[in-house]
Design a protein around this motif. Structure first.
Motif, PDB file in Angstrom:
ATOM      1  N   GLY A   1       0.812  -1.215   0.000  1.00 58.70           N
ATOM      2  CA  GLY A   1       0.000   0.000   0.000  1.00 58.70           C
ATOM      3  C   GLY A   1       0.842   1.260   0.000  1.00 58.70           C
ATOM      4  N   PHE A   2       1.954   1.241   0.729  1.00 60.33           N
ATOM      5  CA  PHE A   2       2.867   2.384   0.746  1.00 60.33           C
ATOM      6  C   PHE A   2       3.432   2.641  -0.649  1.00 60.33           C
ATOM      7  N   ALA A   3       3.783   1.562  -1.344  1.00 59.31           N
ATOM      8  CA  ALA A   3       4.322   1.713  -2.694  1.00 59.31           C
ATOM      9  C   ALA A   3       3.271   2.289  -3.636  1.00 59.31           C
ATOM     10  N   PHE A   4       2.024   1.848  -3.531  1.00 57.91           N
ATOM     11  CA  PHE A   4       0.977   2.359  -4.398  1.00 57.91           C
ATOM     12  C   PHE A   4       0.631   3.816  -4.093  1.00 57.91           C
ATOM     13  N   THR A   5       0.889   4.248  -2.879  1.00 58.82           N
ATOM     14  CA  THR A   5       0.562   5.620  -2.488  1.00 58.82           C
ATOM     15  C   THR A   5       1.675   6.592  -2.830  1.00 58.82           C
ATOM     16  N   PHE A   6       2.935   6.184  -2.622  1.00 57.37           N
ATOM     17  CA  PHE A   6       4.055   7.113  -2.757  1.00 57.37           C
ATOM     18  C   PHE A   6       4.929   6.837  -3.975  1.00 57.37           C
ATOM     19  N   ALA A   7       4.490   5.948  -4.862  1.00 52.27           N
ATOM     20  CA  ALA A   7       5.215   5.734  -6.118  1.00 52.27           C
ATOM     21  C   ALA A   7       5.045   6.953  -7.021  1.00 52.27           C
ATOM     22  N   PRO A   8       5.858   7.102  -8.089  1.00 52.75           N
ATOM     23  CA  PRO A   8       5.724   8.263  -8.978  1.00 52.75           C
ATOM     24  C   PRO A   8       4.327   8.432  -9.562  1.00 52.75           C
ATOM     25  N   SER A   9       3.591   7.334  -9.721  1.00 50.74           N
ATOM     26  CA  SER A   9       2.221   7.430 -10.227  1.00 50.74           C
ATOM     27  C   SER A   9       1.202   7.118  -9.144  1.00 50.74           C
ATOM     28  N   GLY A  10       1.614   7.209  -7.879  1.00 55.23           N
ATOM     29  CA  GLY A  10       0.718   6.906  -6.769  1.00 55.23           C
ATOM     30  C   GLY A  10      -0.215   8.043  -6.459  1.00 55.23           C
ATOM     31  N   TRP A  11      -1.084   7.793  -5.475  1.00 51.65           N
ATOM     32  CA  TRP A  11      -2.103   8.774  -5.130  1.00 51.65           C
ATOM     33  C   TRP A  11      -1.510  10.104  -4.676  1.00 51.65           C
ATOM     34  N   LEU A  12      -0.422  10.078  -3.930  1.00 50.15           N
ATOM     35  CA  LEU A  12       0.170  11.315  -3.437  1.00 50.15           C
ATOM     36  C   LEU A  12       0.560  12.225  -4.588  1.00 50.15           C
ATOM     37  N   PHE A  13       1.211  11.669  -5.608  1.00 49.73           N
ATOM     38  CA  PHE A  13       1.650  12.476  -6.735  1.00 49.73           C
ATOM     39  C   PHE A  13       0.498  12.814  -7.669  1.00 49.73           C
ATOM     40  N   ARG A  14      -0.547  11.992  -7.689  1.00 50.35           N
ATOM     41  CA  ARG A  14      -1.737  12.342  -8.464  1.00 50.35           C
ATOM     42  C   ARG A  14      -2.426  13.566  -7.858  1.00 50.35           C
ATOM     43  N   LEU A  15      -2.484  13.608  -6.525  1.00 46.31           N
ATOM     44  CA  LEU A  15      -3.046  14.798  -5.875  1.00 46.31           C
ATOM     45  C   LEU A  15      -2.190  16.024  -6.134  1.00 46.31           C
ATOM     46  N   ALA A  16      -0.864  15.834  -6.091  1.00 39.81           N
ATOM     47  CA  ALA A  16       0.028  16.964  -6.377  1.00 39.81           C
ATOM     48  C   ALA A  16      -0.143  17.441  -7.816  1.00 39.81           C
ATOM     49  N   ALA A  17      -0.313  16.498  -8.751  1.00 36.24           N
ATOM     50  CA  ALA A  17      -0.499  16.874 -10.156  1.00 36.24           C
ATOM     51  C   ALA A  17      -1.821  17.593 -10.371  1.00 36.24           C
ATOM     52  N   LEU A  18      -2.810  17.301  -9.527  1.00 38.95           N
ATOM     53  CA  LEU A  18      -4.103  17.968  -9.649  1.00 38.95           C
ATOM     54  C   LEU A  18      -3.977  19.472  -9.443  1.00 38.95           C
ATOM     55  N   PHE A  19      -3.046  19.873  -8.566  1.00 47.60           N
ATOM     56  CA  PHE A  19      -2.856  21.298  -8.294  1.00 47.60           C
ATOM     57  C   PHE A  19      -1.769  21.917  -9.164  1.00 47.60           C
ATOM     58  N   SER A  20      -0.778  21.127  -9.564  1.00 46.20           N
ATOM     59  CA  SER A  20       0.330  21.674 -10.348  1.00 46.20           C
ATOM     60  C   SER A  20       0.086  21.617 -11.850  1.00 46.20           C
ATOM     61  N   GLY A  21      -0.856  20.777 -12.272  1.00 45.02           N
ATOM     62  CA  GLY A  21      -1.137  20.678 -13.699  1.00 45.02           C
ATOM     63  C   GLY A  21      -0.225  19.737 -14.453  1.00 45.02           C
ATOM     64  N   GLU A  22       0.590  18.943 -13.746  1.00 37.35           N
ATOM     65  CA  GLU A  22       1.481  17.986 -14.412  1.00 37.35           C
ATOM     66  C   GLU A  22       0.673  16.880 -15.084  1.00 37.35           C
ATOM     67  N   THR A  23       1.165  16.431 -16.227  1.00 39.93           N
ATOM     68  CA  THR A  23       0.500  15.338 -16.954  1.00 39.93           C
ATOM     69  C   THR A  23       1.367  14.092 -17.048  1.00 39.93           C
ATOM     70  N   GLU A  24       2.605  14.180 -16.596  1.00 35.16           N
ATOM     71  CA  GLU A  24       3.514  13.043 -16.625  1.00 35.16           C
ATOM     72  C   GLU A  24       3.923  12.677 -15.199  1.00 35.16           C
TER      73      GLU A  24
END
Length: 566
Positions: free
Chosen positions: A110-133
């Motif tokens: 679960g930690f890997a799925f959350t904090f991986a480059p495509s995990g939930w943490l970075f998806r939330l960060a991309a939601l505010f930063s506008g990153e697509t990769e």
């Protein structure tokens, strides 16, 4: 009967370690007649030191293991000083059991799925930063082991909090704080200068266990630990799995080196503890009397991370298409559950059989040893508790594996069950030790003075009082058994597969959806048994039954009082 149980416990926990130690020592000096190695030499040690990544792996192991342990101890102390004796601490006690129930492997997935480059943490960060990769950095398998350190610290903090319960009750912290505050110290200064110097030595054994685990863990390090190079324990594990059996001496030398590394770190920690608590004491009575320490919301963060893993694993197990940076999968499917259902049932049955047998046997051994201590005033030797918790599993199990291979016949099933009992027994014993010490022996003595036999007095008086602790200890033993990876892999000879062994192998590079399915089931099983144990313990609590009887008696009395008399 008690004497027989006591002797049987010592036999099961100590006797097989002798051939195990002999097996790893003989393998390390290249003496394996079965493989044609008839002349002792140091070729295994030379091969270990000649491996290009050995020194770097040792450095990473020391850095990650010690850092994670320091963070876990720091988190534990900050939470204790901020919450002990408050309403918040009562809530913390209730959450410790489910936090401990989650296996390390399920937490790591679960930690890997959350904090991986495509995990939930970075998806939330991309939601505010506008990153697509996906981002190019993460906390999973990073070369500095930062994510590995954080994960170990978060997972070990509830264990240290649980071990602190009995320690702080014995210390009578409330009286220490009252006296300290009467001398002008605020709460933070009183905890730091008065409670901490007494708490740290009493927590020596649990901290030893956390240090040893952080230095020798394999399964969690394989999932979220650094990979280039790996930690030394993972490197030794890869050497064990080398298809060339002539290289086994190198793996045995690595196992002994891992043991010496852990032993050396524990000695250094013991010296450090002596220096700051006994030798250098100026900080305990000098300096400011007003210290502000954080920690009030720290437990909420530590508890949130493991519980966040459950929904993450659940969503990934149904995700058919989930592109970055979408917060939610675009397509959901039950295909992976249907695909793995038959295999999951088989693995769950294997895990349950191993867990039920090992936890039940460990529970019987623990109760027998505790009753033997109460009757004959002779405790289980500390080595019986310390060896499974403090010595790296690789160092013990490899020698036992070599010794078993020299025996005629197939011994992988009883050897695996024995290993699960060996590693579950210390936790079950420690879980029951406090309730057994706090039980008033005069209650059973009174029952016996009224003509009851020792067994009937124990069943009628003591058992109802300690039954909640017995049920929780049994759940702890099950949880420990469910989490065993190396004993099942090494001694099972690949013929015994459990949810843990499959989850680790799948998390090493297979489909995330399938890994999530196995991680979710592995996390779910211990939680079910902890819920059953907690519910049964509450129903079996004699205080609860007494309160119900008193309430019913009051209702009956009230009915009689209000009834008209003629």
């Amino acid at each position: 009967m008690l004497r027989l149980l006591y002797i049987l416990t010592l036999t099961v926990c100590c006797l097989p370690l002798i051939p195990g130690l002999g097996g790893v020592l003989l393998s390390a000096v290249s003496y394996l007649p079965v493989l044609g190695l008839d002349e002792p030499n140091i070729a295994g040690w030379q091969a270990m030191m000649a491996w290009p990544g050995t020194v770097v792996s040792l450095k990473i192991t020391l850095y990650t293991g010690i850092s994670a342990s320091i963070l876990a101890v720091l988190f534990t102390f900050l939470i204790l000083q901020a919450c002990w004796g408050t309403k918040r601490w009562q809530r913390i006690e209730k959450w410790l059991s489910p936090l401990l129930a989650m296996p390390h492997v399920a937490f790591a997935i679960g930690f890997a799925f959350t904090f991986a480059p495509s995990g939930w943490l970075f998806r939330l960060a991309a939601l505010f930063s506008g990153e697509t990769e996906p981002y190019h950095w993460s906390l999973v398998q990073d070369q500095y082991g930062i994510g590995f350190i954080i994960a170990l610290a978060i997972k070990e903090t509830p264990f240290l909090l649980l071990m602190s319960l009995s320690v702080l009750k014995q210390m009578q912290v409330d009286k220490l704080l009252t006296v300290s505050q009467s001398l002008g110290y605020n709460r933070g200064a009183a905890w730091f200068k008065v409670v901490f110097p007494q708490w740290l030595p009493k927590m020596r054994f649990p901290i030893y266990a956390v240090l040893a685990y952080g230095l020798s863990v394999v399964d969690v390090a394989m999932i979220i630990g650094p990979t280039s190079p790996t930690t030394f324990a993972v490197l030794v594990w890869h050497w064990f799995n080398d298809p060339d059996l002539q290289l086994l001496p190198r793996a045995a030398a690595g196992a002994i080196s891992l043991f010496l590394l852990c032993f050396g770190v524990l000695l250094i920690y013991r010296g450090f503890e002596h220096v700051i608590v006994r030798f250098w004491q100026n900080w305990q009575f000098s300096g400011s009397k007003h210290i502000s320490l954080p920690g009030k919301q720290l437990f909420n963060v530590i508890a949130l991370v493991p519980f966040l893993m459950i929904p993450v694993l659940l969503i990934w197990s149904f995700a058919l298409r989930w592109r970055f940076p979408d917060i939610w999968p675009t397509r959901l499917s039950t295909r992976f559950w249907e695909q793995e259902s038959s295999h999951l049932v088989e693995l769950a049955i294997n895990s349950l059989i191993l867990g039920l047998v090992s936890a039940s046997v460990a529970l019987i051994f623990a109760i027998g040893c505790l009753e033997y201590r109460d009757k004959y005033h002779k405790s289980v030797p500390q080595l019986v508790i310390a060896i499974p918790m403090l010595i790296p599993q690789l160092s013990i199990l490899f020698g036992i594996q070599v010794a078993i291979y020299m025996l005629p016949g197939q011994w992988h099933v009883p050897a695996t069950i024995w290993a699960h009992i060996l590693f579950a027994f210390p936790y079950v014993y420690l879980a029951l030790d406090g309730p057994w010490k706090s039980f008033d022996q005069r209650l059973t003595q009174t029952a016996r003075s009224l003509g009851q036999s020792p067994f009937k007095a124990w069943c009628a008086v003591k058992l109802p009082n300690v039954l909640p602790a017995i049920l929780l200890a049994w759940a702890v033993g099950l949880s420990v058994s469910f989490a065993q990876y190396l004993p099942t892999q090494l001694l099972g000879a690949g013929r015994i597969t459990t949810l843990t062994t499959e989850a680790v192998s799948l998390a090493s590079g297979q489909d995330r959806r399938i890994s999530a399915v196995y991680g979710l089931i592995q996390a779910f099983l211990p939680l079910v048994f902890f819920a059953i144990a907690l519910t049964a313990s509450r129903l079996a609590d004699p205080k609860r039954r007494l309160a119900k009887q008193t309430e019913q008696r009051e209702i009956n009395n009230e009915f009689v009082r209000t009834k008209p008399h003629y």
